[in-house]
Design a protein around this motif. Structure first.
Motif, PDB file in Angstrom:
ATOM      1  N   GLY A 113       0.817  -1.211   0.000  1.00 59.93           N
ATOM      2  CA  GLY A 113       0.000   0.000   0.000  1.00 59.93           C
ATOM      3  C   GLY A 113       0.849   1.258   0.000  1.00 59.93           C
ATOM      4  O   GLY A 113       0.579   2.213  -0.729  1.00 59.93           O
ATOM      5  N   LEU A 114       1.889   1.292   0.839  1.00 62.05           N
ATOM      6  CA  LEU A 114       2.796   2.441   0.861  1.00 62.05           C
ATOM      7  C   LEU A 114       3.509   2.606  -0.479  1.00 62.05           C
ATOM      8  O   LEU A 114       3.710   3.728  -0.952  1.00 62.05           O
ATOM      9  N   HIS A 120       2.347   7.078  -6.629  1.00 59.95           N
ATOM     10  CA  HIS A 120       1.440   8.174  -6.959  1.00 59.95           C
ATOM     11  C   HIS A 120       2.111   9.520  -6.705  1.00 59.95           C
ATOM     12  O   HIS A 120       1.997  10.450  -7.516  1.00 59.95           O
ATOM     13  N   VAL A 121       2.820   9.652  -5.581  1.00 57.89           N
ATOM     14  CA  VAL A 121       3.530  10.904  -5.265  1.00 57.89           C
ATOM     15  C   VAL A 121       4.597  11.174  -6.320  1.00 57.89           C
ATOM     16  O   VAL A 121       4.777  12.311  -6.762  1.00 57.89           O
ATOM     17  N   LYS A 122       5.328  10.127  -6.733  1.00 60.96           N
ATOM     18  CA  LYS A 122       6.362  10.304  -7.754  1.00 60.96           C
ATOM     19  C   LYS A 122       5.748  10.774  -9.069  1.00 60.96           C
ATOM     20  O   LYS A 122       6.325  11.612  -9.770  1.00 60.96           O
ATOM     21  N   THR A 123       4.571  10.269  -9.401  1.00 65.72           N
ATOM     22  CA  THR A 123       3.891  10.721 -10.617  1.00 65.72           C
ATOM     23  C   THR A 123       3.505  12.191 -10.500  1.00 65.72           C
ATOM     24  O   THR A 123       3.673  12.961 -11.439  1.00 65.72           O
ATOM     25  N   ARG A 124       2.997  12.566  -9.332  1.00 66.12           N
ATOM     26  CA  ARG A 124       2.603  13.964  -9.116  1.00 66.12           C
ATOM     27  C   ARG A 124       3.798  14.898  -9.072  1.00 66.12           C
ATOM     28  O   ARG A 124       3.681  16.078  -9.371  1.00 66.12           O
ATOM     29  N   SER A 125       4.967  14.400  -8.684  1.00 63.65           N
ATOM     30  CA  SER A 125       6.108  15.286  -8.457  1.00 63.65           C
ATOM     31  C   SER A 125       7.023  15.416  -9.675  1.00 63.65           C
ATOM     32  O   SER A 125       8.166  15.835  -9.536  1.00 63.65           O
ATOM     33  N   ARG A 126       6.553  15.116 -10.843  1.00 62.45           N
ATOM     34  CA  ARG A 126       7.401  15.193 -12.034  1.00 62.45           C
ATOM     35  C   ARG A 126       7.865  16.619 -12.335  1.00 62.45           C
ATOM     36  O   ARG A 126       8.878  16.811 -12.962  1.00 62.45           O
ATOM     37  N   GLY A 127       7.142  17.602 -11.857  1.00 61.41           N
ATOM     38  CA  GLY A 127       7.522  18.975 -12.137  1.00 61.41           C
ATOM     39  C   GLY A 127       8.479  19.583 -11.124  1.00 61.41           C
ATOM     40  O   GLY A 127       8.892  20.732 -11.269  1.00 61.41           O
ATOM     41  N   PHE A 128       8.844  18.824 -10.076  1.00 62.37           N
ATOM     42  CA  PHE A 128       9.744  19.374  -9.073  1.00 62.37           C
ATOM     43  C   PHE A 128      11.156  19.524  -9.628  1.00 62.37           C
ATOM     44  O   PHE A 128      11.588  18.769 -10.483  1.00 62.37           O
ATOM     45  N   ARG A 129      11.879  20.470  -9.098  1.00 63.10           N
ATOM     46  CA  ARG A 129      13.206  20.780  -9.621  1.00 63.10           C
ATOM     47  C   ARG A 129      14.256  19.752  -9.241  1.00 63.10           C
ATOM     48  O   ARG A 129      15.191  19.511  -9.985  1.00 63.10           O
ATOM     49  N   ASN A 130      14.150  19.164  -8.046  1.00 65.34           N
ATOM     50  CA  ASN A 130      15.168  18.190  -7.650  1.00 65.34           C
ATOM     51  C   ASN A 130      14.542  17.077  -6.806  1.00 65.34           C
ATOM     52  O   ASN A 130      13.380  17.149  -6.415  1.00 65.34           O
ATOM     53  N   MET A 131      15.342  16.077  -6.505  1.00 63.00           N
ATOM     54  CA  MET A 131      14.863  14.895  -5.782  1.00 63.00           C
ATOM     55  C   MET A 131      14.551  15.203  -4.314  1.00 63.00           C
ATOM     56  O   MET A 131      13.760  14.499  -3.703  1.00 63.00           O
ATOM     57  N   ASP A 132      15.155  16.252  -3.773  1.00 60.01           N
ATOM     58  CA  ASP A 132      14.863  16.598  -2.379  1.00 60.01           C
ATOM     59  C   ASP A 132      13.399  16.966  -2.207  1.00 60.01           C
ATOM     60  O   ASP A 132      12.773  16.602  -1.212  1.00 60.01           O
ATOM     61  N   HIS A 133      12.852  17.688  -3.188  1.00 54.94           N
ATOM     62  CA  HIS A 133      11.444  18.063  -3.101  1.00 54.94           C
ATOM     63  C   HIS A 133      10.549  16.825  -3.206  1.00 54.94           C
ATOM     64  O   HIS A 133       9.538  16.717  -2.506  1.00 54.94           O
ATOM     65  N   SER A 134      10.922  15.881  -4.052  1.00 58.58           N
ATOM     66  CA  SER A 134      10.146  14.642  -4.168  1.00 58.58           C
ATOM     67  C   SER A 134      10.198  13.857  -2.867  1.00 58.58           C
ATOM     68  O   SER A 134       9.177  13.345  -2.403  1.00 58.58           O
ATOM     69  N   GLY A 135      11.383  13.774  -2.284  1.00 52.65           N
ATOM     70  CA  GLY A 135      11.524  13.069  -1.012  1.00 52.65           C
ATOM     71  C   GLY A 135      10.718  13.722   0.091  1.00 52.65           C
ATOM     72  O   GLY A 135      10.098  13.040   0.912  1.00 52.65           O
ATOM     73  N   THR A 136      10.690  15.033   0.101  1.00 51.26           N
ATOM     74  CA  THR A 136       9.895  15.757   1.096  1.00 51.26           C
ATOM     75  C   THR A 136       8.413  15.446   0.937  1.00 51.26           C
ATOM     76  O   THR A 136       7.703  15.229   1.921  1.00 51.26           O
ATOM     77  N   ILE A 138       7.146  12.716  -0.295  1.00 49.97           N
ATOM     78  CA  ILE A 138       6.911  11.339   0.147  1.00 49.97           C
ATOM     79  C   ILE A 138       6.830  11.291   1.672  1.00 49.97           C
ATOM     80  O   ILE A 138       5.939  10.657   2.238  1.00 49.97           O
ATOM     81  N   TYR A 139       7.741  12.007   2.351  1.00 53.57           N
ATOM     82  CA  TYR A 139       7.693  12.047   3.814  1.00 53.57           C
ATOM     83  C   TYR A 139       6.406  12.698   4.302  1.00 53.57           C
ATOM     84  O   TYR A 139       5.801  12.248   5.269  1.00 53.57           O
ATOM     85  N   LEU A 140       5.973  13.763   3.659  1.00 50.46           N
ATOM     86  CA  LEU A 140       4.746  14.437   4.078  1.00 50.46           C
ATOM     87  C   LEU A 140       3.523  13.549   3.862  1.00 50.46           C
ATOM     88  O   LEU A 140       2.591  13.551   4.663  1.00 50.46           O
ATOM     89  N   THR A 141       3.523  12.794   2.774  1.00 53.27           N
ATOM     90  CA  THR A 141       2.369  11.958   2.458  1.00 53.27           C
ATOM     91  C   THR A 141       2.351  10.684   3.291  1.00 53.27           C
ATOM     92  O   THR A 141       1.324  10.330   3.864  1.00 53.27           O
ATOM     93  N   CYS A 142       3.462   9.975   3.365  1.00 53.23           N
ATOM     94  CA  CYS A 142       3.498   8.665   4.029  1.00 53.23           C
ATOM     95  C   CYS A 142       3.893   8.741   5.493  1.00 53.23           C
ATOM     96  O   CYS A 142       3.557   7.847   6.265  1.00 53.23           O
ATOM     97  N   GLY A 143       4.612   9.765   5.871  1.00 58.59           N
ATOM     98  CA  GLY A 143       5.125   9.849   7.226  1.00 58.59           C
ATOM     99  C   GLY A 143       4.164  10.484   8.204  1.00 58.59           C
ATOM    100  O   GLY A 143       4.495  10.649   9.371  1.00 58.59           O
ATOM    101  N   GLU A 144       2.993  10.843   7.742  1.00 58.59           N
ATOM    102  CA  GLU A 144       1.991  11.494   8.575  1.00 58.59           C
ATOM    103  C   GLU A 144       2.569  12.702   9.320  1.00 58.59           C
ATOM    104  O   GLU A 144       2.267  12.947  10.478  1.00 58.59           O
TER     105      GLU A 144
END
Length: 152
Positions: A113-114, A120-136, A138-144
């Motif tokens: 499930g995670l 899904h987050v990776k699909t939504r984050s295609r427009g981010f400038r770098n991987m740090d924003h994508s990682g953030t 993911i933490y915001l979505t899955c890390g509650e």
């Protein structure tokens, strides 16, 4: 449902078979039970599925589950539906892996499930400038994590 062409009473019963009887209305349950008495291939396959559910629901230990799987495999091998015979062969080949669940009833469902959420987050984050924003994200979505925690 190919069998519905051969057997007219099965028409418009596609959604009766996959679900559990507890989720059906009284008229649907009556139709399903009447059709099951006709011993069609569909009814037998549904009975086999329900038997498998019972093994997992009632199988308190490995030996009970092994006996249940042996009886179910025998029923499947002596039935006419070819897909059920193929499934019985898979049960035989993967017997140890299936029965291992009864020793330690853990699954990786939470991780799967995670993984879906992260995809899904990776699909939504295609427009981010770098991987740090994508990682953030993911933490915001899955890390509650709350937004105040991330900005503090």
């Amino acid at each position: 449902m190919p069998q519905a062409r051969e057997n007219p009473p099965l028409k418009r019963t596609k959604y009766l078979w996959p679900g559990n009887e507890s989720n059906l209305t009284d008229p649907q349950l009556e139709v399903k039970r009447n059709l099951a008495k006709r011993r069609s291939k569909t009814a037998r396959a549904c009975g086999m599925r329900e038997c498998l559910q019972d093994i997992y629901a009632d199988g308190a230990n490995r030996t009970e589950a092994e006996a249940g799987f042996k009886a179910l495999r025998s029923w499947m091998m002596h039935s006419r539906p070819e897909p059920m015979k193929a499934l019985a062969g898979q049960f035989r080949r993967h017997r140890q892996d299936i029965l291992a669940y009864f020793d330690r009833p853990y699954t990786n469902a939470i991780l799967e499930g995670l993984n879906g959420i992260i995809r899904h987050v990776k699909t939504r984050s295609r427009g981010f400038r770098n991987m740090d924003h994508s990682g953030t994200m993911i933490y915001l979505t899955c890390g509650e994590l709350g937004l105040n925690t991330a900005t503090a």
